[in-house]
Design an enzyme around this catalytic site. Structure first.
Site, PDB file in Angstrom:
ATOM      1  N   SER A  62      -5.467  16.947  -5.311  1.00 59.95           N
ATOM      2  CA  SER A  62      -6.229  17.643  -6.358  1.00 59.95           C
ATOM      3  C   SER A  62      -7.732  17.400  -6.173  1.00 59.95           C
ATOM      4  O   SER A  62      -8.543  18.320  -6.362  1.00 59.95           O
ATOM      5  CB  SER A  62      -5.749  17.231  -7.756  1.00 59.95           C
ATOM      6  OG  SER A  62      -6.186  15.931  -8.042  1.00 59.95           O
ATOM      7  N   SER A 100      -9.100   5.501  -0.332  1.00 59.00           N
ATOM      8  CA  SER A 100      -7.975   5.179  -1.228  1.00 59.00           C
ATOM      9  C   SER A 100      -6.717   4.884  -0.413  1.00 59.00           C
ATOM     10  O   SER A 100      -6.489   5.480   0.637  1.00 59.00           O
ATOM     11  CB  SER A 100      -7.671   6.362  -2.154  1.00 59.00           C
ATOM     12  OG  SER A 100      -8.836   6.902  -2.683  1.00 59.00           O
ATOM     13  N   HIS A 104      -3.360   0.811   8.367  1.00 56.70           N
ATOM     14  CA  HIS A 104      -4.090  -0.150   7.526  1.00 56.70           C
ATOM     15  C   HIS A 104      -3.040  -0.694   6.560  1.00 56.70           C
ATOM     16  O   HIS A 104      -2.803  -0.130   5.492  1.00 56.70           O
ATOM     17  CB  HIS A 104      -5.230   0.543   6.776  1.00 56.70           C
ATOM     18  CG  HIS A 104      -5.824  -0.306   5.671  1.00 56.70           C
ATOM     19  ND1 HIS A 104      -6.397  -1.527   5.896  1.00 56.70           N
ATOM     20  CD2 HIS A 104      -5.901  -0.108   4.335  1.00 56.70           C
ATOM     21  CE1 HIS A 104      -6.811  -2.045   4.761  1.00 56.70           C
ATOM     22  NE2 HIS A 104      -6.518  -1.212   3.789  1.00 56.70           N
ATOM     23  N   ASP A 153      -9.748  -4.368   8.484  1.00 54.73           N
ATOM     24  CA  ASP A 153      -8.832  -5.342   9.119  1.00 54.73           C
ATOM     25  C   ASP A 153      -9.458  -5.885  10.407  1.00 54.73           C
ATOM     26  O   ASP A 153      -9.331  -7.080  10.716  1.00 54.73           O
ATOM     27  CB  ASP A 153      -7.489  -4.671   9.460  1.00 54.73           C
ATOM     28  CG  ASP A 153      -7.012  -3.787   8.326  1.00 54.73           C
ATOM     29  OD1 ASP A 153      -5.980  -4.087   7.723  1.00 54.73           O
ATOM     30  OD2 ASP A 153      -7.705  -2.793   8.028  1.00 54.73           O
ATOM     31  N   THR A 154     -10.118  -4.997  11.149  1.00 57.64           N
ATOM     32  CA  THR A 154     -10.792  -5.412  12.381  1.00 57.64           C
ATOM     33  C   THR A 154     -11.893  -6.423  12.060  1.00 57.64           C
ATOM     34  O   THR A 154     -12.077  -7.417  12.773  1.00 57.64           O
ATOM     35  CB  THR A 154     -11.356  -4.170  13.110  1.00 57.64           C
ATOM     36  OG1 THR A 154     -10.243  -3.385  13.578  1.00 57.64           O
ATOM     37  CG2 THR A 154     -12.231  -4.541  14.291  1.00 57.64           C
ATOM     38  N   THR A 188     -10.092  -6.033  -3.976  1.00 51.23           N
ATOM     39  CA  THR A 188     -11.037  -6.337  -2.889  1.00 51.23           C
ATOM     40  C   THR A 188     -12.042  -5.214  -2.835  1.00 51.23           C
ATOM     41  O   THR A 188     -11.664  -4.049  -2.963  1.00 51.23           O
ATOM     42  CB  THR A 188     -10.328  -6.435  -1.518  1.00 51.23           C
ATOM     43  OG1 THR A 188      -9.978  -5.124  -1.083  1.00 51.23           O
ATOM     44  CG2 THR A 188      -9.082  -7.295  -1.576  1.00 51.23           C
ATOM     45  N   ARG A 215       0.835  -1.203   0.000  1.00 51.09           N
ATOM     46  CA  ARG A 215       0.000   0.000   0.000  1.00 51.09           C
ATOM     47  C   ARG A 215       0.874   1.260   0.000  1.00 51.09           C
ATOM     48  O   ARG A 215       0.522   2.271  -0.589  1.00 51.09           O
ATOM     49  CB  ARG A 215      -0.928  -0.013   1.217  1.00 51.09           C
ATOM     50  CG  ARG A 215      -1.955  -1.122   1.138  1.00 51.09           C
ATOM     51  CD  ARG A 215      -2.861  -1.116   2.344  1.00 51.09           C
ATOM     52  NE  ARG A 215      -3.820  -2.216   2.280  1.00 51.09           N
ATOM     53  CZ  ARG A 215      -3.661  -3.393   2.860  1.00 51.09           C
ATOM     54  NH1 ARG A 215      -2.566  -3.636   3.553  1.00 51.09           N
ATOM     55  NH2 ARG A 215      -4.582  -4.319   2.770  1.00 51.09           N
ATOM     56  N   ARG A 238     -11.941  -8.442   9.462  1.00 49.12           N
ATOM     57  CA  ARG A 238     -11.289  -9.707   9.072  1.00 49.12           C
ATOM     58  C   ARG A 238     -10.805 -10.454  10.320  1.00 49.12           C
ATOM     59  O   ARG A 238     -10.947 -11.673  10.428  1.00 49.12           O
ATOM     60  CB  ARG A 238     -10.095  -9.412   8.148  1.00 49.12           C
ATOM     61  CG  ARG A 238     -10.524  -8.961   6.764  1.00 49.12           C
ATOM     62  CD  ARG A 238      -9.342  -8.496   5.915  1.00 49.12           C
ATOM     63  NE  ARG A 238      -9.752  -8.210   4.553  1.00 49.12           N
ATOM     64  CZ  ARG A 238      -9.125  -7.358   3.744  1.00 49.12           C
ATOM     65  NH1 ARG A 238      -8.069  -6.684   4.160  1.00 49.12           N
ATOM     66  NH2 ARG A 238      -9.546  -7.175   2.509  1.00 49.12           N
TER      67      ARG A 238
HETATM   68  P1  NAD Z   1     -10.273   1.049  -9.431  1.00 48.16           P
HETATM   69  O1  NAD Z   1      -9.077   1.184 -10.294  1.00 48.16           O
HETATM   70  O2  NAD Z   1     -11.314   0.032  -9.750  1.00 48.16           O
HETATM   71  O3  NAD Z   1     -11.012   2.456  -9.294  1.00 48.16           O
HETATM   72  C1  NAD Z   1     -10.343   3.667  -9.114  1.00 48.16           C
HETATM   73  C2  NAD Z   1     -11.168   4.712  -9.816  1.00 48.16           C
HETATM   74  O4  NAD Z   1     -10.595   5.991  -9.519  1.00 48.16           O
HETATM   75  C3  NAD Z   1     -11.185   4.561 -11.351  1.00 48.16           C
HETATM   76  O5  NAD Z   1     -12.530   4.478 -11.810  1.00 48.16           O
HETATM   77  C4  NAD Z   1     -10.479   5.816 -11.855  1.00 48.16           C
HETATM   78  O6  NAD Z   1     -10.992   6.297 -13.076  1.00 48.16           O
HETATM   79  C5  NAD Z   1     -10.741   6.785 -10.695  1.00 48.16           C
HETATM   80  N1  NAD Z   1      -9.811   7.911 -10.637  1.00 48.16           N
HETATM   81  C6  NAD Z   1      -8.461   7.895 -10.788  1.00 48.16           C
HETATM   82  N2  NAD Z   1      -7.971   9.145 -10.659  1.00 48.16           N
HETATM   83  C7  NAD Z   1      -9.040   9.954 -10.403  1.00 48.16           C
HETATM   84  C8  NAD Z   1      -9.182  11.347 -10.180  1.00 48.16           C
HETATM   85  N3  NAD Z   1      -8.122  12.158 -10.176  1.00 48.16           N
HETATM   86  N4  NAD Z   1     -10.411  11.833  -9.986  1.00 48.16           N
HETATM   87  C9  NAD Z   1     -11.498  11.027  -9.986  1.00 48.16           C
HETATM   88  N5  NAD Z   1     -11.423   9.694 -10.207  1.00 48.16           N
HETATM   89  C10 NAD Z   1     -10.207   9.171 -10.402  1.00 48.16           C
HETATM   90  O7  NAD Z   1      -9.696   0.789  -7.940  1.00 48.16           O
HETATM   91  P2  NAD Z   1     -10.515   0.202  -6.709  1.00 48.16           P
HETATM   92  O8  NAD Z   1     -10.335  -1.265  -6.644  1.00 48.16           O
HETATM   93  O9  NAD Z   1     -11.866   0.805  -6.704  1.00 48.16           O
HETATM   94  O10 NAD Z   1      -9.672   0.817  -5.484  1.00 48.16           O
HETATM   95  C11 NAD Z   1      -9.742   2.198  -5.194  1.00 48.16           C
HETATM   96  C12 NAD Z   1      -8.856   2.553  -4.026  1.00 48.16           C
HETATM   97  O11 NAD Z   1      -9.380   1.953  -2.837  1.00 48.16           O
HETATM   98  C13 NAD Z   1      -7.414   2.047  -4.156  1.00 48.16           C
HETATM   99  O12 NAD Z   1      -6.516   3.026  -3.694  1.00 48.16           O
HETATM  100  C14 NAD Z   1      -7.404   0.815  -3.264  1.00 48.16           C
HETATM  101  O13 NAD Z   1      -6.107   0.476  -2.839  1.00 48.16           O
HETATM  102  C15 NAD Z   1      -8.287   1.308  -2.155  1.00 48.16           C
HETATM  103  N6  NAD Z   1      -8.825   0.298  -1.246  1.00 48.16           N
HETATM  104  C16 NAD Z   1      -8.898   0.641   0.054  1.00 48.16           C
HETATM  105  C17 NAD Z   1      -9.366  -0.261   1.003  1.00 48.16           C
HETATM  106  C18 NAD Z   1      -9.421   0.137   2.452  1.00 48.16           C
HETATM  107  O14 NAD Z   1      -9.735  -0.684   3.337  1.00 48.16           O
HETATM  108  N7  NAD Z   1      -9.135   1.382   2.769  1.00 48.16           N
HETATM  109  C19 NAD Z   1      -9.776  -1.547   0.594  1.00 48.16           C
HETATM  110  C20 NAD Z   1      -9.728  -1.857  -0.767  1.00 48.16           C
HETATM  111  C21 NAD Z   1      -9.232  -0.929  -1.686  1.00 48.16           C
END
Ligand code: NAD
Length: 318
Positions: free
Chosen positions: A105, A123, A179, A152-153, A235, A92, A155
């Protein structure tokens, strides 16, 4: 008629796998009256909005729209799931620099349309990006929340429940810190129905040995995202329910205790770092951080996790 200001509204920035399933979870649970979807790829947001609208015969009414940042206006919560996703073999923290620029941004755009939202950052790396969003927005710390270790909690509790063959809702335990790989399992406070884990295992678990299980469960929680990504690319189901759970606690002022990521304000001597501890989450955001004492090794591990996060943030934001 309700006034616009009293409508429950969230905007989701990033309509990828996590954003779309989060929107689906929120809609299917009837948490909001309006939902905006924003994505750098407008067709993606539009397609998801169309698909979600076809749920409405089976849910409470929701005004679902896809579009630009004007959809953030009047939203109580803006959820950010946009960014590059974790690739196979990538940690990550590898995502740090790329997603920090994207996050800043996005936050500028959101703030231009809504001066006082609660920002809910999903994200990755979520703790580092929560701090970047906090800095960029100028919002008070209680209003910038990372989904942190809520997943994580979940899981962890699931695996304990599985091990003890008990309803996961009766497993009370927490994963804190990052995380990610340096997260900390608070075994000292883990209990099942009010009975400490070790004693529960001794008295009620029909298994001969629970001794080696701790390491196994920690490994399973740490590796689960990597394994799922390897097998299916991303995920999203569990995280979407974790985010919906946070949203519900905020919109309904439930004051639930959730391990969200928040800026430390002196807890365990920590400052200037966002990480997860059990927090009281209500309509004002993070209303209290529950920093009750940890075991000695747990506190040391939490400080190490904080150091990892600070170094990651400093590396990308010199
Ligand atoms: P994904 O690639 O399916 O979706 C990301 C989306 O963001 C895309 O549709 C893309 O077009 C959009 N995007 C990119 N730059 C952008 C911008 N500047 N403005 C607006 N939209 C923009 O990815 P995903 O599987 O949906 O994962 C998204 C995020 O969530 C990742 O960073 C992932 O690591 C994170 N995530 C977090 C957790 C958590 O527990 N916090 C769990 C799973 C995934």
């Amino acid at each position: 008629m309700q006034s616009a200001a009293s409508l429950t509204k969230v905007a989701v920035v990033g309509a990828g796998m996590v954003g779309a399933t989060t929107a689906y979870s929120i809609i299917s649970k009837g948490l909001v009256q309006e939902l905006g979807l924003i994505d750098a790829n407008p067709d993606r947001a539009m397609g998801e909005a169309m698909d979600l609208k076809h749920c409405l015969a089976f849910t409470d009414p929701v005004d679902i729209r896809a579009g630009g940042y004007e959809l953030c206006k009047d939203a109580q919560i803006v959820i950010v799931t946009a960014g590059a996703a974790q690739k196979e073999g990538e940690t990550r923290l590898d995502l740090c620099a790329k997603n920090s620029r994207i996050m800043r941004s996005i936050v500028r755009e959101v703030m231009a349309h809504n001066p006082y939202p609660i920002l809910l950052i999903v994200s990755n790396p979520v703790d580092v990006l929560t701090r970047a969003a906090l800095e960029e927005s100028g919002l008070p710390p209680e209003r910038v929340i990372g989904s942190g270790t809520v997943l994580d909690t979940a899981r962890f509790r699931f695996l304990i429940a599985n091990h003890c063959r008990v309803d996961v809702r009766n497993v009370h335990g927490y994963v804190i810190g990052e995380h990610g790989d340096s997260e900390v399992f608070v075994w000292s406070r883990l209990n099942i129905g009010g009975v400490a884990f070790d004693q529960y295992c001794r008295d009620f678990c029909a298994r001969a040995a629970c001794g080696g299980v701790r390491e196994e469960i920690e490994q399973d929680v740490r590796n689960s995202a990597y394994q799922i990504i390897q097998m299916k690319g991303a995920t999203y189901y569990a995280v979407s329910l974790a985010v919906a759970r946070i949203v519900k606690s905020i919109l309904r002022n439930q004051r639930s205790v959730l391990t969200v990521s928040t800026q430390m304000r002196g807890q365990f001597g920590l400052q200037d770092v966002c990480l997860s501890l059990p927090c009281l989450v209500g309509s004002a955001g993070v209303e209290a951080i529950i920093d009750s004492p940890l075991g000695e090794s747990e506190e040391a591990a939490l400080l190490r996790s904080a150091r990892t996060l600070k170094e990651a943030f400093d590396a990308i934001e010199p």
